[in-house]
Write an enzyme that holds these catalytic residues in place. Structure first.
Site, mmCIF file in Angstrom:
data_model
loop_
_atom_site.group_PDB
_atom_site.id
_atom_site.type_symbol
_atom_site.label_atom_id
_atom_site.label_comp_id
_atom_site.label_asym_id
_atom_site.label_seq_id
_atom_site.Cartn_x
_atom_site.Cartn_y
_atom_site.Cartn_z
ATOM 1 C CD GLN A 246 -2.797 1.163 -0.021
ATOM 2 O OE1 GLN A 246 -3.341 0.125 -0.428
ATOM 3 N NE2 GLN A 246 -2.941 2.326 -0.645
ATOM 4 C CE LYS A 247 4.660 1.930 5.434
ATOM 5 N NZ LYS A 247 3.812 0.832 5.903
#
Length: 673
Positions: free
Chosen positions: A373-374
């Site tokens: 997700q980062k």
């Protein structure tokens, strides 16, 4: 060991007052020598701007060229000379040799001669510190015809002076040293039939018969060569050449002749590095990302000017750098597992072979849900919102400032903040600060600066020379060949080739034959000598501070402090570690590796159950435990055997773990030194 505020250490400096009495020095290199000149004068010597009849020593750098040296000599006037042909094979110039006017009675030395003399409080043999030009000049001086006089301007050949002694001999007598009979140490004698220099500085040189060219370097000597020390280095003597490798399957003991590089193969070393990287970061062996439709269309891949990572190619920014910036959000200690997960993500993105353009592409990298997700957040905006928030958070900025104080970790920084400190001045007014924290505050700006490689190399050479001198003193029977097996090198990122370093990690390994030497005593003596030479800062830890000297086992000792070289105005951090010879392969393996490579190797060792069983014949073993001083066998339920497995070099450690040797310069992953 105790440190006094005036920097005197245990011994006063009275013995140093006359070290250079009678010496007249000329410096050919002009940069960063003012302090060294002052020390020479303080200790009884004198400085001249150019060669004259009373000059006894010429101090030049290791990179002084033959052309430069000849130009300096040609400007000397009223100096007794002998014309010789100096052989100087060069890869960059079409000059193999040159006739020069060599002054008699003058020593051509490196700056290490001055440092070593101050360290030992007595003038050292110049032959141990000859500059490269001095070595070539000594080799060129003919020795087969006995002594003969030479001429200076206005002198009759052979007269010299009424007592038959030239200015160099007289100067040595004033200095309290007998005239040298070794051409190699002082060039104090001249040949009977050598051409003479009689025409002053502007006259042409007489003909001289050139020396034969130096023999080609042998790839590997069949037997160990003999060596002699020149300052902080060892050179081969009696026609031998230094081996390229020692240890491993070279047939030579590890470290012989001061050579510590072990035989290695580039292909197998790279394969081992990849094997450890995949093991540590749990990445797939083969690329998991199939080419996307856009790539299959035959278009040339786009080039990212910000970096060379394949994953970043479609973007004007570096995804890896953005992930590294996110690390500022985490706090050491408290967020150690988050930090490890982020480092794993950085490594996997850096090593990914396909462009990351869409969210779906991230699924093929093999990241965990949060790390993935980062990466998607970066792909969408090129920034992290949370990182931007940290940049504007005054509290986190202050904690980062406090954490930069040497001797203060995240917990201490948070305590200072909780107690109301908001600046370094507030911290300095706090009671109960340790000596290390006080030093860290005093030199805060200096410590934050990175050191260039040249500065680390200068400090390394000075410490190495001091280590060799001390080994000579404590174990005089070893001789040059024995002392050459003393390991004294800066490790860490410097040894791996990083362009800059935060500090200098100096690792010292005592040679065979010094089993009687206590490592703690050795380190205390070494620090005293370096302090008296002006290399270590006088007030680095406060008066009488010895708490940083680790006294646990006598076969290991370590110390932390600050130093400053002649070439830099900044105070720099230094860690010095001393190990007995039996621990040296493990210490080098531990401190030369990057952090991730070190952890990967040790984790690999713990998983090598089959190898451990084969090695020991014990069916219950689960792997190896590898540390900075030994390797032992792991037993069930977290125990370890007391018996150690002997390793004579680093190659033995890699072989024990079923791996091929990897040179120090390759022990990092994806350019993270």
């Amino acid at each position: 060991m105790s440190f006094s505020p005036d920097g005197g250490g245990r011994r006063g400096d009275m013995a140093l007052k006359h070290v250079f009495e009678g010496c007249r020095l000329v410096f050919w290199h002009k940069s960063h020598v003012s302090r060294m000149k002052d020390r020479v004068v303080d200790r009884g010597g004198s400085i001249a701007a150019a060669l004259d009849k009373d000059t006894t020593h010429v101090v030049s750098g290791a990179n002084t060229s033959l052309v430069t040296a000849a130009a300096h000599l040609a400007q000397a006037e009223h100096v007794r000379h002998v014309a010789v042909v100096v052989s100087w094979p060069s890869l960059s110039l079409d000059i193999d040799s040159m006739r020069v006017a060599a002054p008699t009675g003058v020593h051509f030395v490196l700056p290490t001669w001055i440092t070593a003399s101050m360290l030992k409080q007595t003038r050292q043999a110049e032959s141990d510190h000859l500059s490269p030009f001095g070595q070539r000049l000594a080799a060129a001086m003919p020795q087969a015809h006995g002594e003969a006089a030479v001429s200076g301007p206005g002198e009759h050949s052979g007269s010299g002076s009424a007592d038959g002694k030239g200015p160099g001999a007289k100067q040595r007598e004033r200095a309290g040293s007998p005239p040298s009979s070794k051409t190699g140490s002082g060039l104090g004698t001249s040949p009977a039939h050598a051409p003479t220099w009689t025409g002053g500085s502007g006259a042409p040189l007489c003909d001289a018969e050139p020396l034969p060219r130096k023999k080609a370097r042998r790839p590997q000597p069949p037997a160990p060569c003999r060596v002699e020390r020149v300052g902080s280095e060892f050179v081969a003597i009696e026609g031998d050449t230094l081996p390229r490798f020692t240890g491993g399957d070279s047939g030579l003991p590890w470290g012989w002749a001061g050579v510590w590089e072990e035989p290695w193969d580039e292909a197998t070393a790279m394969a081992t590095r990849e094997k450890l990287r995949h093991h540590w970061y749990r990445t797939a062996r083969a690329a998991t990302a199939p080419p996307t439709g856009k790539d299959q269309g035959g278009k040339a891949p786009r080039v990212n000017t910000a970096c060379r990572h394949a994953a970043c190619a479609p973007h004007p920014f570096c995804i890896v750098e953005k992930l590294a910036e996110y690390r500022s959000v985490y706090v050491e200690g408290r967020d150690q597992y988050r930090i490890k997960a982020l480092e794993r993500a950085i490594q996997q993105v850096a090593g990914h072979g396909s462009p990351l353009e869409e969210d779906a592409d991230v699924d093929h990298v093999g990241l965990g849900p949060k790390s993935a997700q980062k990466v998607r957040d970066v792909l969408r905006s090129g920034e992290f919102i949370r990182v931007a928030a940290v940049a504007g958070d005054k509290r986190l900025q202050t904690l980062a400032l406090f954490s930069g104080v040497w001797g203060a970790g995240p917990t201490t920084a948070q305590k200072w903040y909780a107690d109301g400190a908001r600046s370094l001045e507030d911290v300095a007014r706090r009671p109960g600060l340790t000596a290390q924290q006080l030093t860290g505050l005093k030199y805060y700006e200096d410590i934050q600066r990175k050191m260039p490689r040249t500065e680390v190399a200068r400090g390394e050479a000075l410490v190495r020379a001091a280590v060799f001198d001390l080994v000579d003193t404590l174990a005089p029977g070893l001789g040059a060949d024995g002392v050459a097996r003393t390991y004294a090198w800066a490790t860490g990122s410097f040894r791996r080739g990083a362009p800059e370093s935060s500090d200098m990690d100096m690792l010292v390994g005592l040679p065979p034959g010094t089993e009687h030497v206590d490592c703690v005593h050795f380190l205390e003596q070494l620090l005293d000598n370096l302090l008296e030479a002006g290399f270590l800062l006088e007030d680095m830890m406060g008066p009488g501070a010895t708490s940083t000297l680790c006294r646990a086992p006598l076969t290991r000792a370590s110390w932390m402090g600050l130093f400053r070289t002649e070439a830099s105005p900044w105070a720099r951090r230094i860690d010095v570690k001393v190990y007995a010879h039996e621990h040296l392969p493990f210490a080098v393996n531990y401190f030369a590796n990057s952090q991730s490579f070190c952890r990967a190797t040790r984790h690999w060792a713990t998983q090598a159950a089959e190898l451990a069983r084969t090695c020991t014949g014990e069916p219950s073993t689960t792997g190896f435990k590898l540390s900075d001083k030994e390797v032992t066998v792991l037993l069930p339920e977290g125990g370890s055997s007391q018996s150690r497995i002997a390793c004579a070099c680093e190659t033995d450690i890699f072989k024990l773990l079923g791996l091929d040797y990897v040179p120090v310069t390759m022990r990092y992953f994806n350019n993270y030194f």
